[in-house]
Motif scaffolding. Structure first.
Motif, short mmCIF file in Angstrom:
data_model
loop_
_atom_site.label_atom_id
_atom_site.label_comp_id
_atom_site.label_asym_id
_atom_site.label_seq_id
_atom_site.Cartn_x
_atom_site.Cartn_y
_atom_site.Cartn_z
N PHE A 100 -6.35 20.22 -15.89
CA PHE A 100 -7.44 20.54 -16.81
C PHE A 100 -7.21 19.84 -18.14
CE2 PHE A 100 -9.15 22.70 -20.47
CZ PHE A 100 -10.49 22.80 -20.14
N GLY A 101 -8.24 19.15 -18.58
CA GLY A 101 -8.28 18.59 -19.93
C GLY A 101 -9.72 18.66 -20.37
N SER A 102 -9.96 19.05 -21.61
CA SER A 102 -11.34 19.19 -22.06
C SER A 102 -12.10 17.88 -21.97
CB SER A 102 -11.38 19.71 -23.50
OG SER A 102 -10.68 18.83 -24.38
N ASP A 103 -11.37 16.75 -22.05
CA ASP A 103 -12.04 15.45 -22.00
C ASP A 103 -12.49 15.08 -20.59
OD1 ASP A 103 -9.39 15.25 -21.20
OD2 ASP A 103 -9.19 13.17 -21.85
N SER A 139 -18.03 28.86 -18.28
CA SER A 139 -17.70 27.93 -17.20
C SER A 139 -16.21 27.67 -17.14
CB SER A 139 -18.46 26.62 -17.37
OG SER A 139 -18.03 25.90 -18.52
N LEU A 140 -15.57 27.57 -18.28
CA LEU A 140 -14.12 27.35 -18.31
C LEU A 140 -13.39 28.53 -17.69
CD1 LEU A 140 -13.71 25.80 -21.87
CD2 LEU A 140 -13.42 24.64 -19.70
N MET A 141 -13.74 29.74 -18.09
CA MET A 141 -13.04 30.90 -17.57
C MET A 141 -13.34 31.12 -16.09
SD MET A 141 -11.00 31.79 -19.86
CE MET A 141 -10.34 33.19 -18.93
N SER A 142 -14.53 30.77 -15.63
CA SER A 142 -14.84 30.85 -14.20
C SER A 142 -13.92 29.92 -13.42
CB SER A 142 -16.30 30.47 -13.94
OG SER A 142 -17.18 31.42 -14.46
N TYR A 143 -13.75 28.73 -13.96
CA TYR A 143 -12.85 27.76 -13.33
C TYR A 143 -11.42 28.27 -13.34
CZ TYR A 143 -9.99 23.58 -12.77
OH TYR A 143 -9.04 22.69 -12.35
N PHE A 144 -10.93 28.73 -14.49
CA PHE A 144 -9.55 29.18 -14.60
C PHE A 144 -9.27 30.35 -13.65
CE2 PHE A 144 -9.71 27.71 -19.28
CZ PHE A 144 -9.26 26.44 -18.94
N ARG A 145 -10.16 31.35 -13.63
CA ARG A 145 -9.91 32.56 -12.83
C ARG A 145 -9.84 32.26 -11.34
NH1 ARG A 145 -13.90 34.94 -16.42
NH2 ARG A 145 -12.85 36.21 -18.01
N THR A 146 -10.73 31.41 -10.87
CA THR A 146 -10.74 31.12 -9.43
C THR A 146 -9.62 30.16 -9.05
OG1 THR A 146 -12.42 29.41 -9.83
CG2 THR A 146 -13.20 31.57 -9.13
N ARG A 147 -9.38 29.17 -9.85
CA ARG A 147 -8.41 28.14 -9.51
C ARG A 147 -6.98 28.66 -9.59
NH1 ARG A 147 -7.68 24.45 -6.03
NH2 ARG A 147 -6.05 23.01 -6.61
N TYR A 148 -6.66 29.42 -10.64
CA TYR A 148 -5.27 29.83 -10.85
C TYR A 148 -4.86 31.03 -10.02
CZ TYR A 148 -5.75 26.54 -14.72
OH TYR A 148 -5.98 25.42 -15.47
N GLY A 149 -5.76 31.50 -9.19
CA GLY A 149 -5.39 32.54 -8.23
C GLY A 149 -4.83 31.96 -6.95
N ASP A 157 -3.96 20.10 -20.42
CA ASP A 157 -3.75 19.23 -21.57
C ASP A 157 -4.60 19.71 -22.74
OD1 ASP A 157 -2.98 17.17 -23.19
OD2 ASP A 157 -4.26 15.67 -22.26
N GLU A 158 -3.95 20.36 -23.70
CA GLU A 158 -4.58 20.87 -24.91
C GLU A 158 -5.89 21.61 -24.62
OE1 GLU A 158 -4.81 17.84 -27.91
OE2 GLU A 158 -2.74 17.21 -27.62
N PRO A 159 -5.84 22.65 -23.77
CA PRO A 159 -7.07 23.38 -23.43
C PRO A 159 -7.71 24.08 -24.61
CG PRO A 159 -5.13 24.59 -22.69
CD PRO A 159 -4.65 23.23 -23.14
N GLU A 160 -6.94 24.32 -25.67
CA GLU A 160 -7.48 25.03 -26.83
C GLU A 160 -8.61 24.28 -27.53
OE1 GLU A 160 -3.97 22.63 -28.40
OE2 GLU A 160 -4.41 23.86 -26.64
N THR A 161 -8.70 22.95 -27.32
CA THR A 161 -9.75 22.18 -27.99
C THR A 161 -11.13 22.60 -27.53
OG1 THR A 161 -9.60 20.42 -26.33
CG2 THR A 161 -8.25 20.19 -28.30
N ALA A 162 -11.22 23.28 -26.41
CA ALA A 162 -12.52 23.70 -25.88
C ALA A 162 -12.69 25.22 -25.93
CB ALA A 162 -12.68 23.21 -24.45
N LEU A 163 -11.74 25.93 -26.50
CA LEU A 163 -11.74 27.39 -26.40
C LEU A 163 -11.73 28.06 -27.78
CD1 LEU A 163 -9.05 27.85 -23.61
CD2 LEU A 163 -11.52 27.69 -23.31
#
Length: 239
Positions: A100-103, A139-149, A157-163
């Protein structure tokens, strides 16, 4: 841990005069070991943390979904070769994962939309909804919740730039829970004092050469945020 260590094979460097091989942290660091499920890369811009993160991602066989780069005037033939200078030690063997990278997330969401047009079932792997139709944070949290399970190795890579700060806290909790469950290993390059506070994580600082372990309270970015929030006035004074 799925990955136990990575060795930087200096003897295979094709050059030491061009990026990324001119970075001091890469020239002086021999090996990084990973004994915790979450490893954090901290450091100023340009210190090499994202460069090493992406190279390690590729070396672990994890694809970075993004559209082809447009033709550039000044192409660097060494830019994406660092992965071949890394030797990875696995606990058992390679596992799947994601980057994951915001770019590149925008590129990924549009690729997913194209796949889902022909096969709507693809969206079930990412919360059941189009990522494009949701707000950016949703959309970011939907991706994170499903993927990281899913069992695997995950690079951010620096996910905070989008959060927002609130969403960073939600991501921090998710990472802590997934890593504690024993199925996921995370590598995160970040400036965020929120994400750097991940409990039990090992922090590697790229503000020194060779790369070395650091304590949360001693990180420059943590001290800066603390001082600024305590009294922002001195930071706003000209000169």
């Amino acid at each position: 841990m799925h990955v136990k260590a990575v060795r930087i094979a200096h003897e295979r460097f094709p050059t030491r005069d061009h990026y990324p091989y001119d970075l001091e942290v890469l020239q002086t660091t021999d090996k990084l070991t990973f004994t915790t499920p979450v490893t954090l890369f901290a450091g100023e811009n340009g210190t090499g943390k994202s460069t090493l993160l992406r190279a390690l991602c590729w070396r672990c066989g994890v694809h970075i979904w993004q559209r082809p780069v447009d033709t550039r005037l000044d192409m660097n033939p060494y830019e994406q070769t660092l992965q071949h200078m890394l030797d990875v030690e696995w606990t058992v063997g390679p596992v799947p994962g994601s980057f994951f990278g915001s770019d590149v997330f925008r590129d990924f969401t549009h690729l997913l939309e194209e796949w889902a047009y022909d096969d709507p079932g693809q969206l079930e792997h990412f919360g059941g909804k189009s990522l494009i139709s949701q707000s950016h944070g949703q959309s970011l949290m939907s991706y994170f919740r499903t993927r990281y399970g899913i069992k695997g190795i995950y690079f951010l890579d620096e996910p905070e730039t989008a959060l927002s700060a609130k969403t960073q806290v939600a991501l921090l909790r998710l990472i802590a829970e997934a890593s504690a469950a024993g199925h996921a290993q995370f590598f995160v390059a970040t400036h965020s004092p929120i994400l750097l506070a991940c409990p039990g994580a090992r922090i590697y600082s790229f503000d020194q050469a060779p790369i070395g372990e650091a304590e949360y309270a001693g990180l420059e970015q943590v001290q800066l945020y603390r001082d600024f929030l305590s009294d922002p006035a001195p930071f706003l004074t000209p000169g």
